[in-house]
Design a protein around this motif. Structure first.
Motif, mmCIF file in Angstrom:
data_model
loop_
_atom_site.group_PDB
_atom_site.id
_atom_site.type_symbol
_atom_site.label_atom_id
_atom_site.label_comp_id
_atom_site.label_asym_id
_atom_site.label_seq_id
_atom_site.Cartn_x
_atom_site.Cartn_y
_atom_site.Cartn_z
ATOM 1 N N GLY A 464 27.154 79.186 39.425
ATOM 2 C CA GLY A 464 27.127 79.931 38.174
ATOM 3 C C GLY A 464 27.426 79.064 36.969
ATOM 4 N N ALA A 465 27.737 79.728 35.841
ATOM 5 C CA ALA A 465 27.945 79.058 34.562
ATOM 6 C C ALA A 465 29.085 78.043 34.642
ATOM 7 C CB ALA A 465 28.222 80.073 33.468
ATOM 8 N N LEU A 466 29.023 77.018 33.767
ATOM 9 C CA LEU A 466 29.998 75.924 33.801
ATOM 10 C C LEU A 466 31.321 76.286 33.102
ATOM 11 C CD1 LEU A 466 27.588 72.943 33.012
ATOM 12 C CD2 LEU A 466 28.649 73.466 35.204
ATOM 13 N N PHE A 472 35.769 73.510 32.529
ATOM 14 C CA PHE A 472 34.900 73.380 33.705
ATOM 15 C C PHE A 472 35.701 73.607 35.000
ATOM 16 C CE2 PHE A 472 33.431 70.515 30.341
ATOM 17 C CZ PHE A 472 32.165 71.009 30.111
ATOM 18 N N PRO A 473 36.270 74.773 35.148
ATOM 19 C CA PRO A 473 37.217 74.994 36.261
ATOM 20 C C PRO A 473 36.580 74.953 37.646
ATOM 21 C CG PRO A 473 36.733 77.060 35.137
ATOM 22 C CD PRO A 473 36.099 75.972 34.328
ATOM 23 N N LEU A 479 32.683 65.258 38.371
ATOM 24 C CA LEU A 479 31.658 65.979 37.625
ATOM 25 C C LEU A 479 32.247 66.615 36.377
ATOM 26 C CD1 LEU A 479 28.795 67.003 37.345
ATOM 27 C CD2 LEU A 479 29.392 68.936 38.833
ATOM 28 N N GLY A 480 33.443 67.192 36.489
ATOM 29 C CA GLY A 480 34.063 67.806 35.325
ATOM 30 C C GLY A 480 34.367 66.798 34.238
ATOM 31 N N GLN A 481 34.839 65.607 34.634
ATOM 32 C CA GLN A 481 35.108 64.570 33.649
ATOM 33 C C GLN A 481 33.819 64.128 32.964
ATOM 34 O OE1 GLN A 481 36.498 60.800 35.201
ATOM 35 N NE2 GLN A 481 37.834 60.479 33.438
ATOM 36 N N TRP A 482 32.734 63.989 33.731
ATOM 37 C CA TRP A 482 31.461 63.578 33.147
ATOM 38 C C TRP A 482 30.958 64.620 32.157
ATOM 39 C CZ3 TRP A 482 26.464 65.616 33.221
ATOM 40 C CH2 TRP A 482 25.456 64.766 32.761
ATOM 41 N N LEU A 483 31.056 65.901 32.517
ATOM 42 C CA LEU A 483 30.588 66.960 31.630
ATOM 43 C C LEU A 483 31.399 66.986 30.335
ATOM 44 C CD1 LEU A 483 30.028 69.778 34.273
ATOM 45 C CD2 LEU A 483 28.260 68.734 32.840
ATOM 46 N N TYR A 484 32.705 66.784 30.434
ATOM 47 C CA TYR A 484 33.525 66.779 29.212
ATOM 48 C C TYR A 484 33.167 65.588 28.335
ATOM 49 C CZ TYR A 484 37.524 66.766 26.104
ATOM 50 O OH TYR A 484 38.316 66.775 24.985
ATOM 51 N N GLN A 485 32.864 64.431 28.947
ATOM 52 C CA GLN A 485 32.456 63.259 28.170
ATOM 53 C C GLN A 485 31.151 63.523 27.419
ATOM 54 O OE1 GLN A 485 32.212 60.148 31.063
ATOM 55 N NE2 GLN A 485 34.432 59.836 31.183
ATOM 56 N N PRO A 516 39.195 69.728 28.089
ATOM 57 C CA PRO A 516 39.375 68.966 29.333
ATOM 58 C C PRO A 516 40.143 69.782 30.357
ATOM 59 C CG PRO A 516 40.906 68.192 27.662
ATOM 60 C CD PRO A 516 40.030 69.204 26.985
ATOM 61 N N GLY A 517 39.857 69.581 31.623
ATOM 62 C CA GLY A 517 40.562 70.308 32.677
ATOM 63 C C GLY A 517 42.006 69.843 32.823
ATOM 64 N N LYS A 518 42.874 70.744 33.260
ATOM 65 C CA LYS A 518 44.291 70.411 33.402
ATOM 66 C C LYS A 518 44.496 69.345 34.474
ATOM 67 C CE LYS A 518 45.923 74.972 31.925
ATOM 68 N NZ LYS A 518 46.707 76.179 32.297
#
Length: 820
Positions: A464-466, A472-473, A479-485, A516-518
């Motif tokens: 589903g949605a990001l 990006f939980p 992948l989450g770090q790349w998306l935030y970058q 950014p994720g916790k």
């Protein structure tokens, strides 16, 4: 004296150079063979009957004779011809472009000599306008001229000269085509001449424009296209329509080619392209809509935008990419006109040959003989095999963003795709086949980015949605770090990258609220702790290489990523990234503005000092080990070129400006004095005819390569400061004027080897097919041929010494049409 008596005169130099009965003036731009043929015709002889006796060259001179060939003469042969025709060599040299192009050798090594050449090695030539030739010469004998694109048109008599593109089998009387009903061609010719006077790069721009237009010529266009009408206007009655369409191709597309060349040479067009692309390489022409719309207006073809926008291969896209690279400073301006072999159009003669063979096969098949298809090229077979593996991989994974080391079904698919991505000369049909599997198989950004994107796309479909506003939980750490970058650097991304991200929900509005994720903060602190532990154990983190693992964490890879982030952050914001600030507290030189290898070597030298060793520059740093001593010696030689921070680091271990000067002026290695070092240099020059020795060269235990490297550095430093040259530089210049070139030593060594062979009679400049040259040397010569106009003037002078000049690289220069 009758011509027969003249040719039967004694074979002495005085008889050979005796003036003839006729003084014959050359035509401007005429070929040597045409001039000699007209000379023989005035004596009612054939060129094969007059020239061999005149030069005493024997009957072998015109072996394989063809009227579309060329004959090259050496200095002695040119002197004989000049004396015989009663025209000075200076006049002949100005009129005949190939008069002194080559210096063929006679079989016995001395005396007059000539060489007959034909085919692709001879620049384009053809019959000049017959009416102009007749008016200037007073006879009906035609003359062959070197034809540049702008000299194929005779505006006075409204004719187009086909040149060497005329082949056997063409309709009679088609060597020259009338242009009476085509005013647009004559108008284009006037524009072409005006452009040649204003723009020095017009000739090379015309080649690119011609390649672009011919790539469009083969396509199917709407009914309002003007080209078919021009073909019909030029065609004589009863001509084969297919044959004639190929024969007059260049004449038909000439107006559009000139118009496109005008666009390509406009500096404002390139500047607008750079602004439109934002400095990013376009993946297809659709990413430059304003540029394509402007072309459609200039060429008066409004439907062009829809037809070529989807093109992701071809000479026009390559030119646009060259413009972006040159504007961004990542490529030289000369590369703007590079035209790869795959993008060069086939000559009309080649097209007609293919057409004739195909027609013969159709007739054979109709007669029941069957159609012989022949064998495919090896390259086509290899591509077909690789494409099958790529198709199977795409069926499993949905894309072709394959890591370079990937093997699939026993095939090195990653390497195969990487080679095809890096090749700028792929045939269009190969590109289309790969794009059918993955439109982004060759993106203008790193393939790593594309792999992360496909991973995010797959995650979106599965989970589903990001939800970027929540960090990006649902994604993993990588992948989450790349998306935030991507969200942080969204504005700096390629427009096509932003379009792809919008497809997975990361629109302009979504990236503004991204967080950014916790779990990333905890992961960063854990990696930072590993970096701190490594620095405590080794004194620095620069010793961590890509494969370094600390406490189960891939520290080397993590540090490489942080260095890349820090550099990007500094470019965008002028400050260090938050992660870099934390690492600076551990090691102030964790990400130096110079190479990591330099910093590692400095730490090794500092370790020697901490162990109690004294860095004695005057003695050559004894006791430090050969690698450290070599590195320290190099830094002393390059001291003035180092950054102030590097000089400060060297001062901390005792290498000051005074110590560096002492090291560079001390006696050479192992106590060898200056005279002995120069003796080693003389030995090397006597053996190799050059002083372009590699840095690792050693002779009788003496490090000659390192000594020469230091002398070059001294000479360049003195030249930069305006100081006089040291004695060593003067002595070395007397041995080899090119001992300290402005280009690489590898280039100089390659030139010297070929030059030495040319001294023995190879003459590589007369063609790159000399059997005395190795394949590597022939490939090197071809590269110099392609890059000739971008080379240093000194390199061009050296290449002239082996016969590679502007005449041999680009053919005869532009000349006024039919000027006597």
């Amino acid at each position: 004296m009758p011509a027969s008596l003249l040719l039967s005169a004694p074979a002495s130099r005085s008889a050979a150079t005796q003036p003839g009965l006729v003084r014959l003036a050359p035509l401007q731009g005429e070929t040597n063979l045409s001039y000699l043929d007209r000379l023989a015709d005035r004596y009612r002889l054939g060129v094969k009957d007059l020239i061999p006796p005149l030069l005493q060259a024997g009957t072998e001179l015109f072996r394989g004779f063809r009227t579309d060939g060329e004959v090259y003469l050496n200095a002695e042969a040119r002197a004989r011809v000049s004396a015989f025709c009663r025209v000075s060599e200076s006049v002949l040299g100005r009129a005949l472009p190939a008069w002194a192009a080559h210096e063929p050798l006679s079989p016995d090594g001395a005396g007059p000599a000539g060489r007959f050449r034909f085919g692709a090695v001879v620049p384009a030539a053809g019959e000049g306008c017959r009416l102009c030739t007749s008016a200037r010469t007073g006879g009906a004998k035609p003359a062959r001229l070197y034809l540049q694109p702008h000299t194929r048109v005779c505006p006075r008599h409204r004719r187009w000269m086909l040149g060497t593109q005329w082949v056997d089998g063409a309709p009679a009387g088609t060597e020259q085509i009338g242009l009476a009903g085509l005013p647009e061609v004559l108008s284009a010719h006037r524009s072409h001449l005006h452009l040649l006077r204003r723009r020095p790069d017009t000739a090379r721009a015309f080649e690119v424009a011609h390649a672009v237009i011919v790539s469009w010529w083969a396509q199917q266009w709407p009914e309002e296209e003007e080209w078919p009408d021009r073909v019909r206007q030029m065609a004589p009655s009863g001509a084969d329509a297919g044959w004639w369409r190929l024969l007059v191709r260049d004449a038909v597309v000439y107006p559009e080619t000139v118009a496109l060349a005008q666009v390509l040479t406009g500096a404002h067009v390139r500047q607008r392209l750079l602004v439109e692309t934002g400095g990013h390489l376009p993946h297809m022409l659709a990413h430059t809509p304003a540029f394509i719309a402007g072309l459609a207006r200039v060429l008066r073809r409004p439907w062009l935008l829809d037809r070529v926008a989807s093109a992701s291969v071809g000479p026009l896209l390559v030119w646009v990419q060259h413009c972006v690279r040159a504007g961004a400073g990542s490529a030289a301006a000369g590369s703007l006109w590079e035209l790869r072999t795959a993008h060069r159009p086939r000559s009309v003669a080649r097209e007609l040959t293919v057409y004739r063979v195909a027609a013969a096969r159709r007739e054979e098949a109709a007669g029941g003989g069957g159609q012989r298809l022949g064998l495919r090229h090896t390259s086509d077979q290899a591509f077909t095999a690789g494409l099958a593996h790529a198709r199977a991989y795409a069926a499993v994974h949905g894309h072709l963003a394959v890591p370079i080391g990937t093997w699939f079904n026993g095939f090195a698919l990653g390497r195969w795709l990487s080679d095809h991505r890096e090749s700028a000369a792929l045939p269009p049909e190969h590109v289309a086949a790969l794009e059918a599997l993955d439109l982004w198989w060759r993106p203008p950004w790193p393939v790593t980015w594309q792999r992360f994107y496909y991973q995010a796309q797959h995650h979106t479909r599965a989970c589903g949605a990001l939800r970027p506003e929540h960090g990006f939980p649902t994604t993993g750490f990588g992948l989450g770090q790349w998306l935030y970058q991507q969200c942080v650097g969204y504005e700096s991304l390629h427009s096509a990258q932003r379009g792809l991200l919008a497809g997975i929900g990361l629109t302009c509005e979504a990236v503004r609220v991204a967080r950014p994720g916790k779990h990333r903060a905890a992961s960063f602190q854990r990696a930072l702790g590993c970096a701190r532990a490594f620095a405590e154990a080794h004194g620095t983190v620069v010793h961590a290489t890509t494969g370094t693992v600390q406490d189960g964490h891939r520290l080397g890879q993590w540090l490489a990523g942080e260095r890349s982030k820090d550099r990007a952050h500094q470019q965008r914001h002028g400050t260090h990234s938050p992660g870099a600030l934390a690492l600076l507290a551990i090691d102030p030189w964790w990400n130096p503005p110079w190479s990591l290898q330099w910093q590692r070597s400095w730490y090794q030298a500092r370790a020697c000092v901490q162990d109690g060793k004294v860095l004695n520059a005057a003695a050559g740093f004894p006791g430090t080990g050969s690698k450290v001593a070599t590195w320290l010696t190099t830094q002393c030689a390059r001291y003035d070129t180092l950054l102030p921070e590097q000089q400060d680091l060297l001062a901390r271990i005792g290498i000051t400006a005074a110590a560096a000067l002492e090291a560079t002026t001390r006696p050479t290695e192992s106590g060898t004095d200056y005279a002995t070092a120069l003796g080693h240099a003389r030995w090397y020059h006597a053996v190799h005819n050059t002083l372009a020795a590699a840095t690792g060269t050693i002779h009788d235990g003496f490090h000659l390569g390192q000594w020469l490297r230091r002398q070059r550095q001294h000479a360049r430093d003195n030249a930069r400061r305006g100081a006089p040259s040291p004695a060593a530089a003067k002595a070395l210049s007397a041995l080899d004027p090119w001992w300290c070139p402005a280009w690489s030593l590898a280039w100089q060594r390659s030139w010297q080897r070929i030059h030495d062979q040319s001294e023995t009679g190879a003459r590589p400049g007369t063609g790159h097919h000399s059997r005395s040259l190795t394949p590597v040397q022939r490939a090197w010569l071809r590269r110099q041929h392609t890059r000739y106009h971008d080379l240093h003037p000194g390199q061009q002078r050296l290449l002239a010494g082996i016969g590679l000049t502007t005449r041999t690289t680009a053919g005869p220069g532009p000349v006024p049409p039919h000027a006597e």
